[in-house]
Write a protein that holds these residues in place. Structure first.
Motif, PDB file in Angstrom:
ATOM      1  N   ALA A   1      -6.332   7.789  -8.787  1.00 28.47           N
ATOM      2  CA  ALA A   1      -5.869   7.155  -7.790  1.00 28.47           C
ATOM      3  C   ALA A   1      -6.616   7.286  -6.644  1.00 28.47           C
ATOM      4  O   ALA A   1      -7.306   8.127  -6.198  1.00 28.47           O
ATOM      5  CB  ALA A   1      -4.403   7.949  -7.509  1.00 28.47           C
ATOM      6  N   GLN A   2      -6.292   6.213  -5.505  1.00 28.97           N
ATOM      7  CA  GLN A   2      -7.051   6.063  -4.182  1.00 28.97           C
ATOM      8  C   GLN A   2      -6.026   5.869  -3.241  1.00 28.97           C
ATOM      9  O   GLN A   2      -4.962   5.207  -3.366  1.00 28.97           O
ATOM     10  CB  GLN A   2      -8.237   5.107  -4.320  1.00 28.97           C
ATOM     11  N   THR A   3      -6.239   6.162  -1.990  1.00 27.95           N
ATOM     12  CA  THR A   3      -5.629   5.742  -0.789  1.00 27.95           C
ATOM     13  C   THR A   3      -6.452   4.984   0.144  1.00 27.95           C
ATOM     14  O   THR A   3      -7.557   5.433   0.335  1.00 27.95           O
ATOM     15  CB  THR A   3      -5.018   6.922  -0.150  1.00 27.95           C
ATOM     16  N   LEU A   4      -6.350   3.796   0.600  1.00 23.24           N
ATOM     17  CA  LEU A   4      -6.880   2.960   1.348  1.00 23.24           C
ATOM     18  C   LEU A   4      -5.995   3.086   2.910  1.00 23.24           C
ATOM     19  O   LEU A   4      -4.836   2.672   2.938  1.00 23.24           O
ATOM     20  CB  LEU A   4      -6.903   1.607   1.308  1.00 23.24           C
ATOM     21  N   THR A   5      -6.806   3.966   3.808  1.00 22.06           N
ATOM     22  CA  THR A   5      -5.956   4.213   5.012  1.00 22.06           C
ATOM     23  C   THR A   5      -6.780   3.434   6.255  1.00 22.06           C
ATOM     24  O   THR A   5      -7.811   3.720   6.425  1.00 22.06           O
ATOM     25  CB  THR A   5      -6.249   5.750   5.373  1.00 22.06           C
ATOM     26  N   GLY A   6      -5.800   2.604   7.093  1.00 20.01           N
ATOM     27  CA  GLY A   6      -6.471   1.902   7.985  1.00 20.01           C
ATOM     28  C   GLY A   6      -6.621   2.920   9.197  1.00 20.01           C
ATOM     29  O   GLY A   6      -5.993   3.970   9.272  1.00 20.01           O
ATOM     30  N   ASN A   7      -6.982   2.495  10.437  1.00 20.24           N
ATOM     31  CA  ASN A   7      -7.171   3.437  11.576  1.00 20.24           C
ATOM     32  C   ASN A   7      -5.847   3.428  12.447  1.00 20.24           C
ATOM     33  O   ASN A   7      -6.083   3.788  13.499  1.00 20.24           O
ATOM     34  CB  ASN A   7      -8.593   2.922  12.314  1.00 20.24           C
ATOM     35  N   GLY A   8      -5.034   2.654  12.188  1.00 20.46           N
ATOM     36  CA  GLY A   8      -3.670   2.498  12.922  1.00 20.46           C
ATOM     37  C   GLY A   8      -3.664   1.600  14.195  1.00 20.46           C
ATOM     38  O   GLY A   8      -2.536   1.695  14.675  1.00 20.46           O
ATOM     39  N   THR A   9      -4.569   0.686  14.148  1.00 21.19           N
ATOM     40  CA  THR A   9      -4.592  -0.220  15.550  1.00 21.19           C
ATOM     41  C   THR A   9      -4.871  -1.655  14.894  1.00 21.19           C
ATOM     42  O   THR A   9      -5.832  -1.840  14.095  1.00 21.19           O
ATOM     43  CB  THR A   9      -5.648   0.198  16.543  1.00 21.19           C
ATOM     44  N   ALA A  10      -3.902  -2.657  15.175  1.00 21.77           N
ATOM     45  CA  ALA A  10      -4.324  -3.776  14.575  1.00 21.77           C
ATOM     46  C   ALA A  10      -5.657  -4.600  15.039  1.00 21.77           C
ATOM     47  O   ALA A  10      -5.939  -4.572  16.397  1.00 21.77           O
ATOM     48  CB  ALA A  10      -3.056  -4.594  14.828  1.00 21.77           C
ATOM     49  N   VAL A  19     -11.062  -6.887  -2.752  1.00 21.90           N
ATOM     50  CA  VAL A  19     -10.712  -7.020  -4.190  1.00 21.90           C
ATOM     51  C   VAL A  19     -10.115  -5.822  -4.862  1.00 21.90           C
ATOM     52  O   VAL A  19     -10.811  -4.798  -4.912  1.00 21.90           O
ATOM     53  CB  VAL A  19     -11.957  -7.551  -4.916  1.00 21.90           C
ATOM     54  N   ILE A  20      -9.145  -6.047  -5.407  1.00 18.40           N
ATOM     55  CA  ILE A  20      -8.256  -5.016  -5.920  1.00 18.40           C
ATOM     56  C   ILE A  20      -8.208  -5.378  -7.592  1.00 18.40           C
ATOM     57  O   ILE A  20      -7.573  -6.299  -7.815  1.00 18.40           O
ATOM     58  CB  ILE A  20      -6.856  -4.823  -5.419  1.00 18.40           C
ATOM     59  N   ASP A  21      -8.958  -4.455  -8.281  1.00 17.07           N
ATOM     60  CA  ASP A  21      -8.968  -5.007  -9.550  1.00 17.07           C
ATOM     61  C   ASP A  21      -8.929  -3.326 -10.381  1.00 17.07           C
ATOM     62  O   ASP A  21     -10.128  -2.798 -10.686  1.00 17.07           O
ATOM     63  CB  ASP A  21     -10.176  -5.439 -10.194  1.00 17.07           C
ATOM     64  N   LYS A  22      -8.021  -2.844 -10.605  1.00 16.48           N
ATOM     65  CA  LYS A  22      -7.777  -1.543 -11.034  1.00 16.48           C
ATOM     66  C   LYS A  22      -7.144  -1.244 -12.546  1.00 16.48           C
ATOM     67  O   LYS A  22      -6.220  -1.868 -12.768  1.00 16.48           O
ATOM     68  CB  LYS A  22      -6.462  -0.560 -10.306  1.00 16.48           C
ATOM     69  N   ALA A  23      -8.065  -0.688 -13.296  1.00 13.17           N
ATOM     70  CA  ALA A  23      -7.565  -0.678 -14.608  1.00 13.17           C
ATOM     71  C   ALA A  23      -6.694   0.389 -14.690  1.00 13.17           C
ATOM     72  O   ALA A  23      -5.739   0.625 -15.870  1.00 13.17           O
ATOM     73  CB  ALA A  23      -8.832  -0.180 -15.307  1.00 13.17           C
ATOM     74  N   SER A  24      -6.735   1.554 -14.070  1.00 16.89           N
ATOM     75  CA  SER A  24      -5.704   2.644 -14.114  1.00 16.89           C
ATOM     76  C   SER A  24      -5.420   3.292 -12.681  1.00 16.89           C
ATOM     77  O   SER A  24      -6.318   2.959 -11.644  1.00 16.89           O
ATOM     78  CB  SER A  24      -6.090   3.783 -14.884  1.00 16.89           C
ATOM     79  N   GLY A  25      -4.615   4.079 -12.572  1.00 16.91           N
ATOM     80  CA  GLY A  25      -4.341   4.816 -11.261  1.00 16.91           C
ATOM     81  C   GLY A  25      -3.454   3.944 -10.239  1.00 16.91           C
ATOM     82  O   GLY A  25      -3.179   2.937 -10.629  1.00 16.91           O
ATOM     83  N   THR A  26      -3.349   4.378  -9.211  1.00 15.98           N
ATOM     84  CA  THR A  26      -2.404   3.926  -8.120  1.00 15.98           C
ATOM     85  C   THR A  26      -3.448   3.741  -6.813  1.00 15.98           C
ATOM     86  O   THR A  26      -3.969   4.634  -6.334  1.00 15.98           O
ATOM     87  CB  THR A  26      -1.056   4.301  -7.934  1.00 15.98           C
ATOM     88  N   LEU A  27      -3.411   2.542  -6.104  1.00 19.13           N
ATOM     89  CA  LEU A  27      -3.836   2.365  -4.792  1.00 19.13           C
ATOM     90  C   LEU A  27      -2.841   2.437  -3.669  1.00 19.13           C
ATOM     91  O   LEU A  27      -1.988   1.595  -3.847  1.00 19.13           O
ATOM     92  CB  LEU A  27      -4.659   1.071  -4.709  1.00 19.13           C
ATOM     93  N   THR A  28      -2.810   3.479  -2.998  1.00 16.39           N
ATOM     94  CA  THR A  28      -1.895   3.371  -1.845  1.00 16.39           C
ATOM     95  C   THR A  28      -2.326   2.949  -0.663  1.00 16.39           C
ATOM     96  O   THR A  28      -3.502   3.590  -0.240  1.00 16.39           O
ATOM     97  CB  THR A  28      -1.465   5.062  -1.594  1.00 16.39           C
ATOM     98  N   LEU A  29      -1.741   2.219   0.168  1.00 19.65           N
ATOM     99  CA  LEU A  29      -1.979   1.681   1.450  1.00 19.65           C
ATOM    100  C   LEU A  29      -1.223   2.465   2.580  1.00 19.65           C
ATOM    101  O   LEU A  29      -0.289   2.705   2.348  1.00 19.65           O
ATOM    102  CB  LEU A  29      -1.733  -0.005   1.578  1.00 19.65           C
ATOM    103  N   ALA A  30      -2.175   3.072   3.547  1.00 19.04           N
ATOM    104  CA  ALA A  30      -1.490   3.736   4.600  1.00 19.04           C
ATOM    105  C   ALA A  30      -2.000   2.982   5.799  1.00 19.04           C
ATOM    106  O   ALA A  30      -3.301   2.733   6.086  1.00 19.04           O
ATOM    107  CB  ALA A  30      -1.902   5.218   4.224  1.00 19.04           C
ATOM    108  N   SER A  31      -1.201   3.149   6.668  1.00 20.32           N
ATOM    109  CA  SER A  31      -1.419   2.955   8.288  1.00 20.32           C
ATOM    110  C   SER A  31      -1.360   1.461   8.398  1.00 20.32           C
ATOM    111  O   SER A  31      -1.392   0.504   7.704  1.00 20.32           O
ATOM    112  CB  SER A  31      -2.597   3.717   8.724  1.00 20.32           C
ATOM    113  N   ILE A  32      -2.284   0.876   9.693  1.00 19.51           N
ATOM    114  CA  ILE A  32      -2.472  -0.470   9.895  1.00 19.51           C
ATOM    115  C   ILE A  32      -3.813  -0.645   9.535  1.00 19.51           C
ATOM    116  O   ILE A  32      -4.769  -0.058   9.725  1.00 19.51           O
ATOM    117  CB  ILE A  32      -2.452  -0.498  11.366  1.00 19.51           C
TER     118      ILE A  32
END
Length: 170
Positions: A1-10, A19-32
């Motif tokens: 599993a991974q988390t992709l976290t933005g910096n919070g400002t558009a 490109v999201i190509d995950k064979a397993s696990g979860t990609l969690t998106l966080a913030s902006i």
């Protein structure tokens, strides 16, 4: 599993093509999370994406193609924003599923277009259009559990839905 976290400002901390190509696990998106560059793209191929746990927003800046339709499923964004300033055109390269709000910003010329495609859009929250939306032969479906607000305060001449469906549970 991974988390992709933005910096919070558009518009800040912009990423190139994603490109999201995950064979397993979860990609969690966080913030902006901002995606940048002329021709910048978001391409979902496969895998589990959790965009709602952390109330994420993906902001597309400049010009690009958004493809949330994978080989066997369409990923769901939480909130999505097209444009921040200037002249920006965004084209769907696959179906789009938004579990929160879809925003087309009030730019000099911010445009979301499906005119050359029939890629459907599902929105659970609000449709906030301060730019231009150019529909093709697609269907826009509002499918959330609560009320949705549709605003079209943009300066563009085209804000129509080709096919419009309400399929809400509440």
């Amino acid at each position: 599993a991974q988390t992709l976290t933005g910096n919070g400002t558009a518009g800040q901390g912009r990423l190139p093509n994603v490109v999201i190509d995950k064979a397993s696990g979860t990609l969690t998106l966080a913030s902006i999370i901002s995606i940048d560059g002329s021709g910048a793209e978001w391409t979902y191929t496969r895998g589990t994406v959790d965009a709602t746990t952390n109330n994420s927003t993906v902001v597309f800046v400049d010009t690009g193609t958004i493809d949330g339709q994978g080989t066997s499923a369409t990923m769901a964004f939480d909130n999505i924003q097209f444009g921040t300033s200037g002249t920006e055109t965004f084209t769907l390269g696959g179906a789009l599923d938004v579990d929160g709000n879809l925003t087309i910003s009030a730019c000099t010329s911010c445009t979301l277009t499906t005119s050359a495609s029939n890629y459907n859009i599902n929105v659970a929250g609000d449709w906030l259009n301060s730019g231009t939306y150019t529909s093709g032969s697609n269907t826009t479906t509002f499918d959330g559990s609560g009320n949705s607000l549709i605003t079209t305060g943009g300066t563009g001449t085209t804000k129509d839905f080709n096919n419009f469906t309400v399929n809400k549970t509440g």
